[in-house]
Design a protein around this motif. Structure first.
Motif, PDB file in Angstrom:
ATOM      1  N   UNK A  62       0.834  -1.211   0.000  1.00 44.59           N
ATOM      2  CA  UNK A  62       0.000   0.000   0.000  1.00 44.59           C
ATOM      3  C   UNK A  62       0.864   1.253   0.000  1.00 44.59           C
ATOM      4  N   UNK A  63       0.424   2.233  -0.732  1.00 43.43           N
ATOM      5  CA  UNK A  63       1.153   3.497  -0.812  1.00 43.43           C
ATOM      6  C   UNK A  63       0.644   4.459   0.262  1.00 43.43           C
ATOM      7  N   UNK A  64       1.560   5.022   1.021  1.00 43.97           N
ATOM      8  CA  UNK A  64       1.202   5.945   2.095  1.00 43.97           C
ATOM      9  C   UNK A  64       0.820   7.285   1.488  1.00 43.97           C
ATOM     10  N   UNK A  65      -0.335   7.840   1.883  1.00 42.83           N
ATOM     11  CA  UNK A  65      -0.723   9.162   1.355  1.00 42.83           C
ATOM     12  C   UNK A  65       0.340  10.215   1.652  1.00 42.83           C
ATOM     13  N   UNK A 102       4.141  13.279   5.196  1.00 50.25           N
ATOM     14  CA  UNK A 102       4.684  14.548   5.680  1.00 50.25           C
ATOM     15  C   UNK A 102       4.535  14.673   7.193  1.00 50.25           C
ATOM     16  N   UNK A 103       3.393  14.206   7.707  1.00 49.43           N
ATOM     17  CA  UNK A 103       3.180  14.256   9.157  1.00 49.43           C
ATOM     18  C   UNK A 103       4.200  13.393   9.887  1.00 49.43           C
ATOM     19  N   UNK A 143      11.280  14.412  13.760  1.00 52.81           N
ATOM     20  CA  UNK A 143      12.217  15.362  14.354  1.00 52.81           C
ATOM     21  C   UNK A 143      12.108  15.388  15.882  1.00 52.81           C
ATOM     22  N   UNK A 144      10.962  14.965  16.406  1.00 54.33           N
ATOM     23  CA  UNK A 144      10.783  14.937  17.863  1.00 54.33           C
ATOM     24  C   UNK A 144      11.302  13.637  18.481  1.00 54.33           C
TER      25      UNK A 144
END
Length: 310
Positions: free
Chosen positions: A10-13, A18-19, A25-26
């Motif tokens: 499955x392709x991730x939206x 981006x989320x 980074x956290x």
């Protein structure tokens, strides 16, 4: 919208990808917070549930026996008069030092904001420099300055007819207060100055058109705009004051008759943990101290919010 597949997977939206990239980074912070904050908290809570005693007579010698005592140590710590005596000292100290730090930092931030951009950078670094010095080193510097034998302050004051003993019982709080103010105003000033930079310049132009002077603009426009930052810096100052440790610990080396081993709550916890060797009870005291800090911070935050709403 359906999710397409690539090579049977499955392709991730795009938005989801981006989320996850942003959240990645956290990850270092989350790992550090879990290892150095959450894990020690849970270990500390487990320590308070047990009591370690020596099996020998009068508590001397023999094997150590660990027994489950539940929350008994936390209740004992919450009623410890020595702990609350130290808390009273730091609260009295904070009633003077915290407003003083806030006031000086606010005035410094307002003065910096009134300067030209090219000049601000030099003054900002000079004012922030004391905060960049570690607390222990800063305390040692001021112990030297206060020293009646080698320090310059005593000689200067003696030359004008003033004899001041910075380590006496009547002056030790003043000496530590001066050190804390010197060491912390730079950080608070930087936060407040950063908030001042977000104030829209059009407001100042409109105020000057209406005839407002610099003092009126500072009091009626700039100060209200940085109120949230003032609350933040005040909370940080209160938390730091309640946990006062480095300054009185080093001052104790020169004034042991004034500053006792349990002078502040943090010093009392350190004494119980590393001098007495009662880790379980020291952990219980730490939990009580954390609860006090949380309650005081919540009360101050609630009170300042009500003042803003009014």
């Amino acid at each position: 919208m359906s999710v397409q597949s690539v090579a049977g997977r499955p392709r991730v939206p795009w938005r989801t990808a981006q989320k996850w990239k942003g959240a990645s980074f956290t990850f270092p912070f989350v790992v550090g917070f879990a290892l150095f904050t959450l894990v020690p908290v849970f270990l500390g809570l487990s320590e308070t549930l047990y009591t370690t005693k020596s099996a020998g007579g009068l508590g001397l010698g023999g094997e150590e026996v660990v027994s489950f005592t539940g929350l008994a140590q936390i209740f004992t710590a919450a009623q410890d008069p020595t702990f609350w005596a130290g808390m009273g000292r730091v609260f009295g100290f904070g009633l003077v030092v915290v407003p003083l730090v806030q006031g000086i930092a606010l005035v410094m931030a307002l003065l910096l904001d009134a300067l030209r951009r090219k000049v601000v950078g030099r003054f900002r670094l000079a004012l922030l420099l004391p905060y960049m010095i570690p607390g222990m080193i800063a305390t040692m510097i001021w112990l030297y300055l206060y020293s009646p034998a080698v320090g310059p302050l005593t000689a200067v004051l003696d030359s004008i007819g003033l004899h001041v003993d910075f380590f006496s019982s009547g002056m030790v709080w003043v000496s530590m207060g001066n050190l804390v103010v010197w060491n912390t105003i730079g950080f608070n000033m930087l936060i407040l100055y950063g908030s001042l930079q977000s104030v829209p310049g059009e407001i100042f132009d409109a105020a000057r058109v209406d005839g407002a002077g610099d003092l009126r603009i500072a009091w009626s426009i700039k100060v209200p705009f940085v109120r949230a930052s003032l609350v933040l810096t005040m909370l940080l100052s209160i938390i730091g004051t309640v946990q006062l440790f480095a300054e009185p610990t080093l001052f104790r080396t020169v004034a042991p008759e004034t500053i006792t081993r349990d002078f502040t709550p943090a010093m009392y916890i350190y004494d119980q943990a590393f001098m007495v060797g009662n880790i379980n009870y020291a952990t219980a005291l730490s939990i009580v101290l954390a609860l006090v800090v949380g309650v005081v911070s919540a009360v101050v935050y609630r009170a300042t919010n009500k003042a803003d709403e009014a």
